[in-house]
Design a protein around this motif. Structure first.
Motif, PDB file in Angstrom:
ATOM      1  N   GLU A  49       0.811  -1.220   0.000  1.00  0.00           N
ATOM      2  CA  GLU A  49       0.000   0.000   0.000  1.00  0.00           C
ATOM      3  C   GLU A  49       0.843   1.269   0.000  1.00  0.00           C
ATOM      4  O   GLU A  49       0.405   2.316  -0.473  1.00  0.00           O
ATOM      5  CB  GLU A  49      -0.941   0.010   1.208  1.00  0.00           C
ATOM      6  N   ASP A  50       2.076   1.183   0.527  1.00  0.00           N
ATOM      7  CA  ASP A  50       2.925   2.377   0.611  1.00  0.00           C
ATOM      8  C   ASP A  50       3.325   2.906  -0.759  1.00  0.00           C
ATOM      9  O   ASP A  50       3.682   4.080  -0.898  1.00  0.00           O
ATOM     10  CB  ASP A  50       4.176   2.073   1.441  1.00  0.00           C
ATOM     11  N   ALA A  51       3.270   2.051  -1.777  1.00  0.00           N
ATOM     12  CA  ALA A  51       3.538   2.523  -3.135  1.00  0.00           C
ATOM     13  C   ALA A  51       2.517   3.578  -3.541  1.00  0.00           C
ATOM     14  O   ALA A  51       2.802   4.454  -4.361  1.00  0.00           O
ATOM     15  CB  ALA A  51       3.500   1.350  -4.117  1.00  0.00           C
ATOM     16  N   VAL A  52       1.320   3.510  -2.942  1.00  0.00           N
ATOM     17  CA  VAL A  52       0.260   4.491  -3.189  1.00  0.00           C
ATOM     18  C   VAL A  52       0.311   5.597  -2.149  1.00  0.00           C
ATOM     19  O   VAL A  52       0.272   6.791  -2.486  1.00  0.00           O
ATOM     20  CB  VAL A  52      -1.123   3.816  -3.171  1.00  0.00           C
ATOM     21  N   TYR A  53       0.444   5.230  -0.879  1.00  0.00           N
ATOM     22  CA  TYR A  53       0.410   6.227   0.189  1.00  0.00           C
ATOM     23  C   TYR A  53       1.571   7.220   0.089  1.00  0.00           C
ATOM     24  O   TYR A  53       1.452   8.369   0.525  1.00  0.00           O
ATOM     25  CB  TYR A  53       0.434   5.538   1.551  1.00  0.00           C
ATOM     26  N   SER A  54       2.695   6.800  -0.487  1.00  0.00           N
ATOM     27  CA  SER A  54       3.834   7.708  -0.628  1.00  0.00           C
ATOM     28  C   SER A  54       3.570   8.817  -1.636  1.00  0.00           C
ATOM     29  O   SER A  54       4.329   9.785  -1.712  1.00  0.00           O
ATOM     30  CB  SER A  54       5.074   6.919  -1.070  1.00  0.00           C
ATOM     31  N   LEU A  55       2.478   8.699  -2.409  1.00  0.00           N
ATOM     32  CA  LEU A  55       2.133   9.709  -3.413  1.00  0.00           C
ATOM     33  C   LEU A  55       1.146  10.753  -2.906  1.00  0.00           C
ATOM     34  O   LEU A  55       0.835  11.704  -3.619  1.00  0.00           O
ATOM     35  CB  LEU A  55       1.528   9.020  -4.652  1.00  0.00           C
ATOM     36  N   LEU A  56       0.646  10.579  -1.685  1.00  0.00           N
ATOM     37  CA  LEU A  56      -0.404  11.478  -1.181  1.00  0.00           C
ATOM     38  C   LEU A  56       0.030  12.935  -1.233  1.00  0.00           C
ATOM     39  O   LEU A  56      -0.716  13.812  -1.677  1.00  0.00           O
ATOM     40  CB  LEU A  56      -0.780  11.096   0.250  1.00  0.00           C
ATOM     41  N   GLY A  57       1.242  13.216  -0.760  1.00  0.00           N
ATOM     42  CA  GLY A  57       1.703  14.596  -0.735  1.00  0.00           C
ATOM     43  C   GLY A  57       1.899  15.178  -2.119  1.00  0.00           C
ATOM     44  O   GLY A  57       1.688  16.375  -2.332  1.00  0.00           O
ATOM     45  N   LEU A  58       2.307  14.337  -3.074  1.00  0.00           N
ATOM     46  CA  LEU A  58       2.521  14.825  -4.439  1.00  0.00           C
ATOM     47  C   LEU A  58       1.232  15.344  -5.050  1.00  0.00           C
ATOM     48  O   LEU A  58       1.244  16.259  -5.872  1.00  0.00           O
ATOM     49  CB  LEU A  58       3.088  13.707  -5.316  1.00  0.00           C
ATOM     50  N   PHE A  59       0.093  14.752  -4.641  1.00  0.00           N
ATOM     51  CA  PHE A  59      -1.203  15.163  -5.165  1.00  0.00           C
ATOM     52  C   PHE A  59      -1.997  16.019  -4.176  1.00  0.00           C
ATOM     53  O   PHE A  59      -3.150  16.359  -4.431  1.00  0.00           O
ATOM     54  CB  PHE A  59      -2.029  13.930  -5.552  1.00  0.00           C
ATOM     55  N   ASP A  60      -1.363  16.340  -3.017  1.00  0.00           N
ATOM     56  CA  ASP A  60      -2.010  17.136  -1.979  1.00  0.00           C
ATOM     57  C   ASP A  60      -3.323  16.487  -1.543  1.00  0.00           C
ATOM     58  O   ASP A  60      -4.367  17.137  -1.442  1.00  0.00           O
ATOM     59  CB  ASP A  60      -2.264  18.565  -2.474  1.00  0.00           C
ATOM     60  N   GLY A 118      -4.335  -3.944   0.050  1.00  0.00           N
ATOM     61  CA  GLY A 118      -3.632  -4.191  -1.189  1.00  0.00           C
ATOM     62  C   GLY A 118      -3.387  -2.928  -1.983  1.00  0.00           C
ATOM     63  O   GLY A 118      -4.070  -1.916  -1.811  1.00  0.00           O
ATOM     64  N   ARG A 119      -2.414  -2.997  -2.881  1.00  0.00           N
ATOM     65  CA  ARG A 119      -2.019  -1.839  -3.676  1.00  0.00           C
ATOM     66  C   ARG A 119      -3.131  -1.395  -4.621  1.00  0.00           C
ATOM     67  O   ARG A 119      -3.366  -0.192  -4.802  1.00  0.00           O
ATOM     68  CB  ARG A 119      -0.754  -2.173  -4.464  1.00  0.00           C
ATOM     69  N   LYS A 120      -3.828  -2.350  -5.228  1.00  0.00           N
ATOM     70  CA  LYS A 120      -4.847  -2.007  -6.215  1.00  0.00           C
ATOM     71  C   LYS A 120      -5.985  -1.208  -5.588  1.00  0.00           C
ATOM     72  O   LYS A 120      -6.406  -0.174  -6.116  1.00  0.00           O
ATOM     73  CB  LYS A 120      -5.387  -3.275  -6.869  1.00  0.00           C
ATOM     74  N   LYS A 121      -6.500  -1.668  -4.440  1.00  0.00           N
ATOM     75  CA  LYS A 121      -7.599  -0.972  -3.785  1.00  0.00           C
ATOM     76  C   LYS A 121      -7.146   0.397  -3.272  1.00  0.00           C
ATOM     77  O   LYS A 121      -7.907   1.365  -3.322  1.00  0.00           O
ATOM     78  CB  LYS A 121      -8.155  -1.818  -2.643  1.00  0.00           C
ATOM     79  N   ALA A 122      -5.911   0.459  -2.770  1.00  0.00           N
ATOM     80  CA  ALA A 122      -5.385   1.746  -2.294  1.00  0.00           C
ATOM     81  C   ALA A 122      -5.286   2.736  -3.458  1.00  0.00           C
ATOM     82  O   ALA A 122      -5.601   3.922  -3.310  1.00  0.00           O
ATOM     83  CB  ALA A 122      -4.022   1.548  -1.646  1.00  0.00           C
ATOM     84  N   PHE A 123      -4.863   2.250  -4.615  1.00  0.00           N
ATOM     85  CA  PHE A 123      -4.755   3.126  -5.785  1.00  0.00           C
ATOM     86  C   PHE A 123      -6.127   3.604  -6.241  1.00  0.00           C
ATOM     87  O   PHE A 123      -6.297   4.770  -6.621  1.00  0.00           O
ATOM     88  CB  PHE A 123      -4.055   2.391  -6.927  1.00  0.00           C
ATOM     89  N   ILE A 124      -7.117   2.702  -6.198  1.00  0.00           N
ATOM     90  CA  ILE A 124      -8.479   3.094  -6.585  1.00  0.00           C
ATOM     91  C   ILE A 124      -8.992   4.193  -5.659  1.00  0.00           C
ATOM     92  O   ILE A 124      -9.606   5.171  -6.108  1.00  0.00           O
ATOM     93  CB  ILE A 124      -9.413   1.870  -6.551  1.00  0.00           C
ATOM     94  N   MET A 125      -8.723   4.057  -4.359  1.00  0.00           N
ATOM     95  CA  MET A 125      -9.145   5.074  -3.400  1.00  0.00           C
ATOM     96  C   MET A 125      -8.435   6.406  -3.662  1.00  0.00           C
ATOM     97  O   MET A 125      -9.047   7.474  -3.607  1.00  0.00           O
ATOM     98  CB  MET A 125      -8.863   4.601  -1.978  1.00  0.00           C
ATOM     99  N   LEU A 126      -7.132   6.337  -3.971  1.00  0.00           N
ATOM    100  CA  LEU A 126      -6.385   7.556  -4.276  1.00  0.00           C
ATOM    101  C   LEU A 126      -6.952   8.226  -5.525  1.00  0.00           C
ATOM    102  O   LEU A 126      -7.147   9.447  -5.552  1.00  0.00           O
ATOM    103  CB  LEU A 126      -4.907   7.236  -4.488  1.00  0.00           C
ATOM    104  N   GLN A 127      -7.230   7.432  -6.547  1.00  0.00           N
ATOM    105  CA  GLN A 127      -7.781   7.983  -7.773  1.00  0.00           C
ATOM    106  C   GLN A 127      -9.127   8.647  -7.523  1.00  0.00           C
ATOM    107  O   GLN A 127      -9.432   9.712  -8.080  1.00  0.00           O
ATOM    108  CB  GLN A 127      -7.935   6.881  -8.820  1.00  0.00           C
TER     109      GLN A 127
END
Length: 230
Positions: A188-199, A209-218
């Motif tokens: 999941e950190d592969a997604v969570y590490s991008l939070l600041g980049l997108f504010d 899992g990474r896929k669900k975390a990415f869907i939530m980020l999107q």
């Protein structure tokens, strides 16, 4: 936000600064070793940890900050109580801003040994830059935002030699490749590490899992863009 200070006896202490009343500070970017080698929040509180391998790294960091005329500094392993899930979540969501607001970011490259592998001729990057670019630091997902967010990023070898800053060391093509082939312990950190980049601020749900975390980020990104357009 908690910040470290280094006393004359090489003892570390923590100060907590609530809200926006935060003094000027430097921030450390590094690759973390195994948990038993790194100095933790509990170690600082209990006045222990000098026997750990990570202590020398923090001593170098504190001394370098002092050379630059700065008293306070931040290290993730020491300044976050990771036993608190709420604090860990808040810190993760605040990380990009903390790096962005730092007066300087010091990158400590424990696997770039200038003296033993490539000599101390720092005047020619050709002698040490290949080793520098192969550092493990460039493979970790969290270090991407730590490279991008701060205005000033300085790189140091394992011996504490200043190698240069991000403006002098990288070409445009190298900048574009920063996001490639980066690794993380938790998917999941592969997604969570991008939070600041997108504010973006969002809850951390380890185990989804990474896929669900990415869907939530999107989803969060789309909602932000929609709100900006209204």
């Amino acid at each position: 936000m908690r910040l470290l200070t280094l006393r004359d006896d090489d003892q570390l202490s923590l100060d907590e600064f609530p809200g926006d009343d935060i003094p000027t500070y430097t921030i450390l970017s590094h690759t973390r070793g195994t948990d038993h080698k790194e100095v933790t929040f509990k170690d600082i509180i209990k006045g222990r940890g000098k026997d750990k391998a990570g202590y020398s790294k923090i001593l170098f960091y504190g001394r370098q900050a002092a050379k630059d005329g700065l008293q306070y500094f931040w290290v993730d392993t020491c300044c976050i109580d990771k036993s608190s899930s709420a604090e860990l979540q808040d810190a993760t969501n605040s990380m990009f801003r903390w790096f962005q607001d730092a007066a300087k970011c010091y990158v400590y490259l424990s696997d770039v040994a200038v003296s033993s592998s490539i000599g101390r001729d720092l005047s020619s990057q050709r002698t040490w830059k290949p080793v520098f670019l192969r550092s493990r630091w460039f493979t970790r997902v969290w270090t991407l935002q730590e490279l991008i967010a701060p205005k000033s990023v300085e790189f140091f070898s394992a011996e504490g030699e200043l190698l240069g800053d991000k403006n002098s060391l990288f070409s445009v093509n190298e900048t574009m490749s920063w996001a490639e082939r980066r690794e993380t312990k938790r998917k999941e950190d592969a997604v969570y590490s991008l939070l600041g980049l997108f504010d973006i601020h969002m809850p951390l749900i380890y185990g989804e899992g990474r896929k669900k975390a990415f869907i939530m980020l999107q989803k969060e990104i789309n909602q932000t863009l929609k709100a900006e357009c209204e």
